[in-house]
Design a protein around this motif. Structure first.
Motif, PDB file in Angstrom:
ATOM      1  N   ALA A  48      10.602 -10.595   2.607  1.00  0.00           N
ATOM      2  CA  ALA A  48      10.566  -9.092   1.951  1.00  0.00           C
ATOM      3  C   ALA A  48       9.734  -7.749   2.313  1.00  0.00           C
ATOM      4  CB  ALA A  48       9.196  -9.273   0.500  1.00  0.00           C
ATOM      5  N   TRP A  52      11.140  -4.427   2.427  1.00  0.00           N
ATOM      6  CA  TRP A  52      10.375  -2.811   1.669  1.00  0.00           C
ATOM      7  C   TRP A  52      10.281  -2.209   2.880  1.00  0.00           C
ATOM      8  CZ3 TRP A  52       6.571  -6.957  -0.278  1.00  0.00           C
ATOM      9  CH2 TRP A  52       7.218  -6.900  -1.903  1.00  0.00           C
ATOM     10  N   LYS A  56      14.436  -1.315   0.790  1.00  0.00           N
ATOM     11  CA  LYS A  56      15.655  -2.367   1.340  1.00  0.00           C
ATOM     12  C   LYS A  56      14.761  -3.134  -0.232  1.00  0.00           C
ATOM     13  CE  LYS A  56      19.489  -1.981   3.805  1.00  0.00           C
ATOM     14  NZ  LYS A  56      20.559  -2.611   4.444  1.00  0.00           N
ATOM     15  N   ALA A  57      15.647  -3.709  -1.175  1.00  0.00           N
ATOM     16  CA  ALA A  57      14.813  -5.257  -1.797  1.00  0.00           C
ATOM     17  C   ALA A  57      14.828  -6.520  -1.156  1.00  0.00           C
ATOM     18  CB  ALA A  57      15.492  -5.172  -3.353  1.00  0.00           C
ATOM     19  N   ASP A  58      13.483  -7.198  -1.076  1.00  0.00           N
ATOM     20  CA  ASP A  58      14.014  -8.679  -1.162  1.00  0.00           C
ATOM     21  C   ASP A  58      15.205  -9.058  -1.232  1.00  0.00           C
ATOM     22  OD1 ASP A  58      13.114 -10.690   0.823  1.00  0.00           O
ATOM     23  OD2 ASP A  58      11.759 -11.378  -0.606  1.00  0.00           O
ATOM     24  N   LYS A  60      18.512  -8.332   0.856  1.00  0.00           N
ATOM     25  CA  LYS A  60      19.070  -7.169   0.513  1.00  0.00           C
ATOM     26  C   LYS A  60      19.739  -6.874   2.388  1.00  0.00           C
ATOM     27  CE  LYS A  60      19.745  -7.269  -3.450  1.00  0.00           C
ATOM     28  NZ  LYS A  60      21.445  -8.094  -3.963  1.00  0.00           N
ATOM     29  N   ARG A 235       2.916  -6.003   0.618  1.00  0.00           N
ATOM     30  CA  ARG A 235       2.062  -5.525  -1.008  1.00  0.00           C
ATOM     31  C   ARG A 235       1.082  -4.846  -0.515  1.00  0.00           C
ATOM     32  NH1 ARG A 235       0.627  -8.424  -4.571  1.00  0.00           N
ATOM     33  NH2 ARG A 235       1.320 -10.629  -3.569  1.00  0.00           N
TER      34      ARG A 235
END
Length: 271
Positions: A48, A52, A56-58, A60, A235
Motif C-alpha cells: 500500500a 501511494w 496508485k491504489a494498493d 494496482k 498513512r
C-alpha cells in the motif's frame, strides 16, 4: 561497508530464532534509510505504502514496478529487507514461482505470499491452490539457494471471513508446504493471536499492528516473533502532507508547515 544479500539473509533468519522484534514498513528509499538510521534490525516493504508513493491504489502496481522498488530499497540499506510480494503477481503456481525467482534476485532477505484473489465474490484461493502456490514459492527459493525466508499469509480476516479455524487450517498447511513464517493480518485479540502461535509452533508468527494494540512486550509474551505495521507509516506521512496542503488550499494559511520535521536533521541523517 555494504552487507551482502547472503549476510542480510542470515541475519534475518537469526532474528526469528527467539524473542520478538519490530519489522517496520518504509514506503521509499528515504524512509527505509531513516528506519535503518533509527536502529531497526530489519525492515519490510508495504504494498500500500509503495503504491501511494507512485500515485496508485494498493494492489494496482505491476510486478516490474515492485521489483524495481525492492531492488532500490535493498541496495539502500545494510539491514535485511522483507518483501510484501502480495499474491506473487500471478494466479497459477508456475507464475508465482517465476516471479519469486525474480524477487530473490533483488537482494531481499524474505518475502511473503498471500492467498487473496482480489475478487470480492471469491476472495481466497481454493485451499489446494493456495497451498500449491506456497509450495511453488518454496521451490523457487530453494532453487535460488534457499536462504530467503518465506512467509505464508492467510488474508481471511481482511476479506470479511473472520473464521479462526479456517485461518489456522490454512496457516498450518502453508507451514507444511514450506513457509518459514506465518502471518494472518487482521487477528487482534489475545485469544486469536495465542491460538495461531500455538497452532504453527515452533514456526514464528508475524503480527500486524496498524494503530493501538499490544505492545512489543505483550506480543512477545503471547509468543509472537515479529511485528509489522503495514501501510501505517505511509498513512502517517500522508496525514501530515494532506493537513498542510488542505490548509493552504482552503484557508490560504501555512501554520501546519511549522510542525514539519527539521530539514537540517534530515540532511544530517542522509549525509
Amino acid at each position: 561497508m555494504t552487507v551482502s544479500p547472503k549476510d542480510k539473509r542470515a541475519a534475518f533468519r537469526s532474528l526469528h530464532q527467539g524473542g520478538c522484534f519490530v519489522l517496520p514498513n518504509p514506503f521509499d528509499v528515504g524512509s527505509a534509510k531513516a528506519l535503518a538510521h533509527l536502529g531497526f534490525k530489519a525492515i519490510a516493504s508495504t504494498s500500500a505504502g509503495f503504491a501511494w508513493s507512485i500515485g496508485k491504489a494498493d494492489n494496482k502496481v505491476d510486478v516490474d514496478e515492485v521489483l524495481h522498488h525492492l531492488s532500490a530499497i535493498s541496495a539502500a540499506v545494510d539491514i535485511p529487507v522483507n518483501a510484501d510480494f502480495e499474491g506473487g503477481f500471478a494466479h497459477e503456481p508456475e507464475g508465482v514461482a517465476a516471479n519469486v525467482t525474480r524477487a530473490v534476485a533483488t537482494g531481499v532477505a524474505g518475502l511473503s505470499i498471500e492467498d487473496s484473489t482480489g475478487d470480492k465474490a471469491k476472495p481466497l484461493y481454493e485451499r489446494n491452490v493456495a497451498v500449491a502456490r506456497i509450495q511453488a514459492a518454496r521451490q523457487a527459493i530453494d532453487s535460488a539457494g534457499g536462504d530467503v525466508l518465506l512467509t505464508g499469509r492467510c488474508e481471511a480476516f481482511l476479506w470479511g471471513q473472520p473464521d479462526l479455524a479456517l485461518v489456522i487450517d490454512r496457516l498450518t498447511a502453508y507451514a507444511e508446504a514450506g513457509a518459514d513464517c506465518l502471518y494472518a493480518p487482521g487477528i487482534k485479540t489475545r485469544e486469536e493471536i495465542s491460538a495461531v502461535v500455538k497452532a504453527v509452533a515452533p514456526k514464528p508468527v508475524n503480527l500486524l499492528i496498524g494503530a493501538s494494540g499490544l505492545s512489543l512486550q505483550q506480543a512477545e509474551e503471547l509468543g509472537v516473533r515479529r511485528i509489522s505495521v503495514g501501510g501505517s507509516l505511509a498513512r502517517m506521512a500522508w496525514a501530515g502532507v494532506m493537513r498542510a496542503a488542505r490548509e493552504m488550499a482552503e484557508q490560504g494559511t501555512f501554520t501546519e508547515l511549522a510542525s514539519g520535521y527539521p530539514g537540517g536533521d534530515l540532511n544530517k541523517m542522509f549525509s
